[in-house]
Design a protein around this motif. Structure first.
Motif, short mmCIF file in Angstrom:
data_model
loop_
_atom_site.label_atom_id
_atom_site.label_comp_id
_atom_site.label_asym_id
_atom_site.label_seq_id
_atom_site.Cartn_x
_atom_site.Cartn_y
_atom_site.Cartn_z
N PHE A 42 0.81 -1.20 0.00
CA PHE A 42 0.00 0.00 0.00
C PHE A 42 0.85 1.26 0.00
O PHE A 42 0.67 2.17 -0.83
CB PHE A 42 -0.92 -0.02 1.23
N CYS A 46 1.45 4.09 -2.88
CA CYS A 46 1.18 5.51 -2.60
C CYS A 46 2.32 6.39 -3.10
O CYS A 46 2.09 7.43 -3.72
CB CYS A 46 0.98 5.72 -1.09
N ASN A 253 -8.09 -3.99 -3.95
CA ASN A 253 -9.31 -3.34 -3.49
C ASN A 253 -9.03 -2.00 -2.80
O ASN A 253 -9.95 -1.24 -2.52
CB ASN A 253 -10.08 -4.26 -2.55
N GLN A 254 -7.76 -1.72 -2.50
CA GLN A 254 -7.40 -0.45 -1.87
C GLN A 254 -7.17 0.67 -2.88
O GLN A 254 -7.03 1.83 -2.49
CB GLN A 254 -6.13 -0.62 -1.02
N SER A 256 -8.95 2.29 -5.29
CA SER A 256 -9.88 3.41 -5.46
C SER A 256 -10.11 4.18 -4.17
O SER A 256 -10.01 5.40 -4.14
CB SER A 256 -11.22 2.89 -6.00
N THR A 257 -10.41 3.47 -3.09
CA THR A 257 -10.82 4.13 -1.85
C THR A 257 -9.65 4.75 -1.09
O THR A 257 -9.85 5.68 -0.32
CB THR A 257 -11.54 3.13 -0.93
N VAL A 258 -8.47 4.23 -1.32
CA VAL A 258 -7.33 4.70 -0.53
C VAL A 258 -6.26 5.34 -1.41
O VAL A 258 -5.92 6.51 -1.25
CB VAL A 258 -6.71 3.57 0.31
N ILE A 259 -5.74 4.58 -2.38
CA ILE A 259 -4.61 5.06 -3.18
C ILE A 259 -4.98 6.33 -3.94
O ILE A 259 -4.33 7.38 -3.82
CB ILE A 259 -4.13 3.98 -4.14
N LEU A 261 -7.57 8.30 -3.57
CA LEU A 261 -8.03 9.35 -2.68
C LEU A 261 -6.86 10.04 -1.99
O LEU A 261 -6.76 11.27 -1.97
CB LEU A 261 -9.00 8.77 -1.65
N VAL A 262 -5.94 9.25 -1.43
CA VAL A 262 -4.78 9.81 -0.74
C VAL A 262 -3.93 10.63 -1.69
O VAL A 262 -3.52 11.76 -1.39
CB VAL A 262 -3.94 8.67 -0.10
N CYS A 263 -3.64 10.07 -2.87
CA CYS A 263 -2.77 10.75 -3.82
C CYS A 263 -3.39 12.06 -4.32
O CYS A 263 -2.71 13.09 -4.37
CB CYS A 263 -2.47 9.84 -5.00
#
Length: 429
Positions: A42, A46, A253-254, A256-259, A261-263
């Protein structure tokens, strides 16, 4: 690879996944070449995502804000939302079929062989020109810092700018030889930290080195909106790299919701902060690259300028990774041989060096082509591919309205960016 049809509509993404099929265990493509699948964590993804998004555009956003005025900053946030949305559309397209691993695969899923060819042309042209532009940026900045440098090889005199382009290419070459994004993430981390250092150094220059924040600026300048629009759009041109990042992830699965969004949140904060700082510091006098405004005698300014040189070096390998993978897969009998892979990567680097050294007006020409191909690859093609794959164009709804609006905005940005670049080229003739 065609999606399943149901009552005249196609599924946008699978509702159920076959748990018995382990995507991470897929190590070879249909051509027999090794694939970088499921190995990147993850945090490393990122860093790769941030490095792809947080590019040299951070130097030009103050000029974009100065061109369009304070209210043009709203364009940055609109473009952020639009490109974030199209990034999600790319993931949905990839979720349709586990065999989709690259951007051209998405084009083929949507429009067949012609779709693959269309996506490939825009994608690889954009990535190749951006990578070549990195070398030009390095050569120009280093030549400004050390104007007296030059040398002679076999009787051929190489001036300062050409010397630094060649040297930069040789420095970048080892990074291109990394074989997966797991290893490349360490170089990406240096690029992300370099952007943070640049932002911090410029803030220090304004607060402690006497520059201050006295630029009032204008509320809105309609004549400068095309320039602001195209420069803001250029900041979010990493979509051709997204499928490569998605494919390499250990936990997809991470993405869209995390990578994403965070970037996008981190990069948008950085871009907005740099734009506001630069405009407050230098007002309408801010130049196309804010480093050109900094007082060279100050330590913080020198830190910012020298750190700027790290940015292209850290991003080059990530930009050309899809080109390398596609080229190697064209030779299935040789792509697993390390010597052949090194030859391909070395030839790619030297080809960009040659283009950077020989093509006149390349900077403005690249701006024109990238303005066109960037908007096409990052905004228009994701919408068109998703429309075709999902089949939602058969039924009028809110998502269809959103996509039409995004495509209209992208078309406007592409036309504006292409027009301003052509004007610059004509001015140099």
């Amino acid at each position: 690879m065609a999606p399943e049809q149901l009552d005249g509509f196609s599924l946008a993404f699978p509702l159920l996944h076959d748990e018995s099929q382990n995507v991470e265990d897929m190590e070879y493509s249909s051509t027999g070449c090794k694939l970088d699948l499921g190995s990147t964590s993850f945090f490393k993804t990122c860093f790769n995502g941030l490095n792809a998004l947080l590019g040299i555009g951070i130097l030009s956003v103050p000029y974009a804000l100065a061109s369009g005025g304070w209210l043009s900053l709203m364009l940055l946030f609109v473009i952020t939302l639009a490109t974030f949305y199209t990034g999600l559309l790319l993931q949905r397209c990839m979720d349709v079929d586990l065999n989709i691993r690259t951007y051209p695969d998405i084009g083929e899923q949507a429009f067949g062989k012609k779709g693959r060819l269309m996506v490939s042309i825009f994608m690889y042209l954009e990535l190749y020109l951006v990578a070549t532009g990195f070398l030009i940026l390095e050569g120009d900045n280093l030549h400004n810092l050390f104007p007296m440098v030059g040398f002679e090889i076999f009787g051929q005199v190489i001036d300062g700018r050409q010397s630094f382009i060649l040297i930069s290419g040789l420095v970048i070459l080892p990074s291109v030889c990394f074989y997966n994004l797991n290893m490349l993430s360490y170089i990406s981390a240096s690029g992300v930290f370099a952007c943070i250092i640049i932002l911090g150094s410029i803030l220090w220059t304004g607060v402690f080195d006497g520059v201050g924040f006295h630029g009032k600026g204008t509320t809105l300048n309609w004549k400068g909106i095309p320039t602001a629009f195209s420069l803001y759009a250029f900041c979010y041109c990493a979509h051709p790299v997204f499928p490569t990042l998605y494919t390499s992830m250990r936990k997809k699965n991470q993405f869209s919701t995390v990578i994403l969004l965070v970037c996008f949140i981190f990069c948008t904060i950085a871009y907005a902060a740099m734009a506001v700082l630069g405009y407050l510091m230098f007002g309408s006098e801010v130049q196309s690259q804010i480093t050109l405004n900094l007082p060279i005698e100050k330590l913080s300014s020198r830190v910012a300028i020298y750190t700027t040189l790290v940015n292209p070096i850290s991003k080059y390998a990530l930009m050309v990774a899809p080109i390398v993978n596609a080229t190697e897969n064209c030779f299935p009998n040789y792509c697993n041989r390390r010597s052949f892979s090194l030859l391909i990567r070395t030839a790619l680097v030297f080809s960009t060096i040659i283009v950077a050294l020989t093509v006149p007006f390349f900077g403005s020409l690249m701006s024109m082509v990238v303005a066109f191909s960037t908007v096409t690859g990052s905004i228009l093609l994701p919408c068109l591919c998703y429309l075709k794959i999902s089949g939602i164009y058969h039924k009028f709804g809110i998502e269809l309205v959103i996509m039409i609006g995004v495509m209209l905005m992208g078309t406007s940005a592409g036309i504006m960016g292409t027009y301003t670049s052509i004007v610059e080229i004509i001015g140099q003739l």
